[in-house]
Design a protein around this motif. Sequence first.
Motif, PDB file in Angstrom:
ATOM      1  N   ASN A 145       0.831  -1.209   0.000  1.00  0.00           N
ATOM      2  CA  ASN A 145       0.000   0.000   0.000  1.00  0.00           C
ATOM      3  C   ASN A 145       0.862   1.255   0.000  1.00  0.00           C
ATOM      4  OD1 ASN A 145      -2.263  -1.648   0.103  1.00  0.00           O
ATOM      5  ND2 ASN A 145      -2.548  -1.427   2.309  1.00  0.00           N
ATOM      6  N   GLN A 146       1.909   1.242   0.821  1.00  0.00           N
ATOM      7  CA  GLN A 146       2.798   2.396   0.888  1.00  0.00           C
ATOM      8  C   GLN A 146       3.584   2.544  -0.408  1.00  0.00           C
ATOM      9  OE1 GLN A 146       2.663   4.586   3.102  1.00  0.00           O
ATOM     10  NE2 GLN A 146       4.461   5.857   2.681  1.00  0.00           N
ATOM     11  N   PHE A 147       3.927   1.425  -1.016  1.00  0.00           N
ATOM     12  CA  PHE A 147       4.633   1.445  -2.299  1.00  0.00           C
ATOM     13  C   PHE A 147       3.809   2.202  -3.347  1.00  0.00           C
ATOM     14  CE2 PHE A 147       4.866  -0.534  -6.515  1.00  0.00           C
ATOM     15  CZ  PHE A 147       6.197  -0.343  -6.839  1.00  0.00           C
ATOM     16  N   ARG A 148       2.524   1.894  -3.405  1.00  0.00           N
ATOM     17  CA  ARG A 148       1.659   2.583  -4.369  1.00  0.00           C
ATOM     18  C   ARG A 148       1.560   4.071  -4.062  1.00  0.00           C
ATOM     19  NH1 ARG A 148      -1.071  -2.541  -4.220  1.00  0.00           N
ATOM     20  NH2 ARG A 148      -2.273  -1.936  -2.376  1.00  0.00           N
ATOM     21  N   ALA A 149       1.497   4.407  -2.776  1.00  0.00           N
ATOM     22  CA  ALA A 149       1.419   5.820  -2.394  1.00  0.00           C
ATOM     23  C   ALA A 149       2.692   6.567  -2.767  1.00  0.00           C
ATOM     24  CB  ALA A 149       1.155   5.934  -0.888  1.00  0.00           C
ATOM     25  N   VAL A 150       3.836   5.914  -2.564  1.00  0.00           N
ATOM     26  CA  VAL A 150       5.114   6.555  -2.894  1.00  0.00           C
ATOM     27  C   VAL A 150       5.272   6.708  -4.397  1.00  0.00           C
ATOM     28  CG1 VAL A 150       7.617   6.283  -2.800  1.00  0.00           C
ATOM     29  CG2 VAL A 150       6.236   5.766  -0.781  1.00  0.00           C
ATOM     30  N   GLN A 151       4.937   5.651  -5.152  1.00  0.00           N
ATOM     31  CA  GLN A 151       5.084   5.727  -6.602  1.00  0.00           C
ATOM     32  C   GLN A 151       4.151   6.766  -7.206  1.00  0.00           C
ATOM     33  OE1 GLN A 151       7.400   4.791  -8.262  1.00  0.00           O
ATOM     34  NE2 GLN A 151       8.059   2.696  -7.982  1.00  0.00           N
ATOM     35  N   ALA A 152       3.022   7.025  -6.547  1.00  0.00           N
ATOM     36  CA  ALA A 152       2.121   8.069  -7.035  1.00  0.00           C
ATOM     37  C   ALA A 152       2.779   9.443  -6.990  1.00  0.00           C
ATOM     38  CB  ALA A 152       0.833   8.080  -6.204  1.00  0.00           C
ATOM     39  N   VAL A 153       3.782   9.583  -6.139  1.00  0.00           N
ATOM     40  CA  VAL A 153       4.485  10.862  -5.988  1.00  0.00           C
ATOM     41  C   VAL A 153       5.770  10.917  -6.820  1.00  0.00           C
ATOM     42  CG1 VAL A 153       5.629  12.409  -4.334  1.00  0.00           C
ATOM     43  CG2 VAL A 153       3.541  11.190  -3.679  1.00  0.00           C
ATOM     44  N   VAL A 154       6.483   9.776  -6.890  1.00  0.00           N
ATOM     45  CA  VAL A 154       7.821   9.804  -7.496  1.00  0.00           C
ATOM     46  C   VAL A 154       7.895   9.176  -8.877  1.00  0.00           C
ATOM     47  CG1 VAL A 154       8.805   9.682  -5.182  1.00  0.00           C
ATOM     48  CG2 VAL A 154       8.607   7.583  -6.552  1.00  0.00           C
ATOM     49  N   HIS A 155       6.823   8.587  -9.383  1.00  0.00           N
ATOM     50  CA  HIS A 155       6.920   7.913 -10.679  1.00  0.00           C
ATOM     51  C   HIS A 155       7.405   8.895 -11.749  1.00  0.00           C
ATOM     52  CE1 HIS A 155       5.854   5.664 -14.290  1.00  0.00           C
ATOM     53  NE2 HIS A 155       5.846   4.598 -13.512  1.00  0.00           N
ATOM     54  N   PRO A 156       8.341   8.454 -12.593  1.00  0.00           N
ATOM     55  CA  PRO A 156       8.924   9.357 -13.602  1.00  0.00           C
ATOM     56  C   PRO A 156       7.895  10.046 -14.492  1.00  0.00           C
ATOM     57  CG  PRO A 156      10.207   7.346 -13.455  1.00  0.00           C
ATOM     58  CD  PRO A 156       9.006   7.139 -12.578  1.00  0.00           C
ATOM     59  N   ASP A 157       6.750   9.409 -14.729  1.00  0.00           N
ATOM     60  CA  ASP A 157       5.729  10.033 -15.576  1.00  0.00           C
ATOM     61  C   ASP A 157       5.221  11.346 -14.998  1.00  0.00           C
ATOM     62  OD1 ASP A 157       5.989   7.935 -17.290  1.00  0.00           O
ATOM     63  OD2 ASP A 157       4.109   6.943 -16.736  1.00  0.00           O
ATOM     64  N   ARG A 158       5.323  11.499 -13.697  1.00  0.00           N
ATOM     65  CA  ARG A 158       4.863  12.729 -13.052  1.00  0.00           C
ATOM     66  C   ARG A 158       5.880  13.856 -13.180  1.00  0.00           C
ATOM     67  NH1 ARG A 158       0.596  12.525  -9.593  1.00  0.00           N
ATOM     68  NH2 ARG A 158       1.444  14.343  -8.498  1.00  0.00           N
ATOM     69  N   TRP A 159       7.076  13.524 -13.671  1.00  0.00           N
ATOM     70  CA  TRP A 159       8.153  14.512 -13.706  1.00  0.00           C
ATOM     71  C   TRP A 159       8.632  14.798 -15.129  1.00  0.00           C
ATOM     72  CZ3 TRP A 159       9.767  16.848  -9.155  1.00  0.00           C
ATOM     73  CH2 TRP A 159       9.215  16.301  -7.980  1.00  0.00           C
ATOM     74  N   VAL A 160       7.855  14.392 -16.125  1.00  0.00           N
ATOM     75  CA  VAL A 160       8.297  14.553 -17.508  1.00  0.00           C
ATOM     76  C   VAL A 160       8.432  16.018 -17.922  1.00  0.00           C
ATOM     77  CG1 VAL A 160       7.437  12.335 -18.309  1.00  0.00           C
ATOM     78  CG2 VAL A 160       5.908  14.307 -18.285  1.00  0.00           C
ATOM     79  N   SER A 161       7.701  16.904 -17.281  1.00  0.00           N
ATOM     80  CA  SER A 161       7.771  18.328 -17.651  1.00  0.00           C
ATOM     81  C   SER A 161       8.773  19.103 -16.813  1.00  0.00           C
ATOM     82  CB  SER A 161       6.385  18.972 -17.502  1.00  0.00           C
ATOM     83  OG  SER A 161       5.950  18.936 -16.154  1.00  0.00           O
ATOM     84  N   ARG A 162       9.450  18.422 -15.909  1.00  0.00           N
ATOM     85  CA  ARG A 162      10.412  19.078 -15.035  1.00  0.00           C
ATOM     86  C   ARG A 162      11.806  19.057 -15.652  1.00  0.00           C
ATOM     87  NH1 ARG A 162       8.110  22.473 -12.553  1.00  0.00           N
ATOM     88  NH2 ARG A 162       9.956  22.624 -11.236  1.00  0.00           N
ATOM     89  N   PRO A 163      12.746  19.816 -15.093  1.00  0.00           N
ATOM     90  CA  PRO A 163      14.116  19.833 -15.623  1.00  0.00           C
ATOM     91  C   PRO A 163      14.744  18.438 -15.611  1.00  0.00           C
ATOM     92  CG  PRO A 163      13.776  21.672 -14.125  1.00  0.00           C
ATOM     93  CD  PRO A 163      12.561  20.791 -14.014  1.00  0.00           C
ATOM     94  N   PRO A 164      15.692  18.207 -16.522  1.00  0.00           N
ATOM     95  CA  PRO A 164      16.314  16.878 -16.644  1.00  0.00           C
ATOM     96  C   PRO A 164      16.891  16.351 -15.334  1.00  0.00           C
ATOM     97  CG  PRO A 164      16.933  18.248 -18.502  1.00  0.00           C
ATOM     98  CD  PRO A 164      16.203  19.144 -17.551  1.00  0.00           C
ATOM     99  N   GLU A 165      17.498  17.231 -14.515  1.00  0.00           N
ATOM    100  CA  GLU A 165      18.092  16.750 -13.275  1.00  0.00           C
ATOM    101  C   GLU A 165      17.026  16.226 -12.304  1.00  0.00           C
ATOM    102  OE1 GLU A 165      17.945  21.328 -13.092  1.00  0.00           O
ATOM    103  OE2 GLU A 165      18.446  19.732 -14.529  1.00  0.00           O
ATOM    104  N   GLN A 166      15.861  16.853 -12.297  1.00  0.00           N
ATOM    105  CA  GLN A 166      14.779  16.365 -11.449  1.00  0.00           C
ATOM    106  C   GLN A 166      14.207  15.055 -12.001  1.00  0.00           C
ATOM    107  OE1 GLN A 166      11.973  19.691 -11.019  1.00  0.00           O
ATOM    108  NE2 GLN A 166      12.748  19.997  -8.934  1.00  0.00           N
ATOM    109  N   GLN A 167      14.117  14.955 -13.316  1.00  0.00           N
ATOM    110  CA  GLN A 167      13.650  13.711 -13.922  1.00  0.00           C
ATOM    111  C   GLN A 167      14.582  12.553 -13.566  1.00  0.00           C
ATOM    112  OE1 GLN A 167      12.475  13.845 -18.091  1.00  0.00           O
ATOM    113  NE2 GLN A 167      12.308  16.075 -18.006  1.00  0.00           N
ATOM    114  N   ALA A 168      15.872  12.819 -13.567  1.00  0.00           N
ATOM    115  CA  ALA A 168      16.848  11.775 -13.248  1.00  0.00           C
ATOM    116  C   ALA A 168      16.710  11.331 -11.798  1.00  0.00           C
ATOM    117  CB  ALA A 168      18.257  12.277 -13.516  1.00  0.00           C
TER     118      ALA A 168
END
Length: 252
Positions: free
Chosen positions: A107-130
Motif C-alpha cells: 500500500n505504501q509502495f503505491r502511495a510513494v510511486q504516485a508521488v515519485v513515478h517518472p511520468d509525473r516529472w516529464v515536464s520538469r528539468p532533466p536533473e529532477q527527472q533523473a
Amino acid sequence: MLRVRALVSFSAQARSSFPRHAATRAPYLPRYTALSHGTVKLRRNYSETSSRPKTCPSCSAPLPTALPVCPNCTYIAPIPESMTYHEMLGAPYGPNPFAVDVQQLKNQFRAVQAVVHPDRWVSRPPEQQAIAAAMSSRINEALHRLSNPLRRAEYILAREGFAGEESDKLDDMELLMEVMEARESLANAQSPEEVAEIRAENDVKIKESIQEIEKLVADKDWPGLRTAAIRLKYLQGIESAAAAWPASAHDH
C-alpha cells in the motif's frame, strides 16, 4: 554411491546459487568497521533516521512520504544513502526488521510511486527527472526485497554486515537428504496429486523456517540467520521445482 555423488553435486549447485557478497545489491552501508575475523560490522547512526525532515525544506508543506519529495512545490532530492528499504516504505527497521506487514508495504509502495513515478516529472528539468527515475527504481527494489522472506533475510544480513558468501554451505546432512528425496519424488511424480502432497509437506518446513528466521533476527543472531537463510533457500528451491512440474521433472 550415486546418491552421495548427487548430494555433493546438488550441495555445490546450491552454494553457487547463494548470492555472493560482492554481487549482493545491498544499499549503501554507512559507517562500518572491519573486525579482526574479517566480518564487516555496521555502526549505524540512528539519529539520522529520526531527524529526517517531516516538512518540505523548500515550501514547508508536510511531506506525504518519508522520501525527500514534495508534490506541492516539486522539490525533490536524492534518497539519503543511509535510508533503509523499510523506511522508504514507511516501516521501522527496528526492533525486528524481518517482522513486516507485506500488504502495508504494498500500500505504501503505491502511495510513494504516485508521488515519485517518472511520468509525473516529464515536464520538469532533466536533473529532477533523473532523481525521480532513480528514486522510483529504488522503491521498486525495496518492495522486491522486503516482500519475500528469503530476500528480506538476505537484505537484513547485508545491512548488518553478514552478507552471504559463495562458500556458504548447509551442513545439515539430514536436511540435504530430505531435499534430495523431495527432488527425486518430484522427478518420479506421475500426477498433480503427488506433486501437491510434496508441496504441502515442503510448505510446512518453509513456514517453520520463516518462524525460526524471525526469532533469530529478534535475537540478532546473525550467524544463525545466515544458516537459516541458506536452509530456506533450499526449501524454496523445492517449491519452485514443484510449481514448474512437470517441466522441472525433465530437467532433473
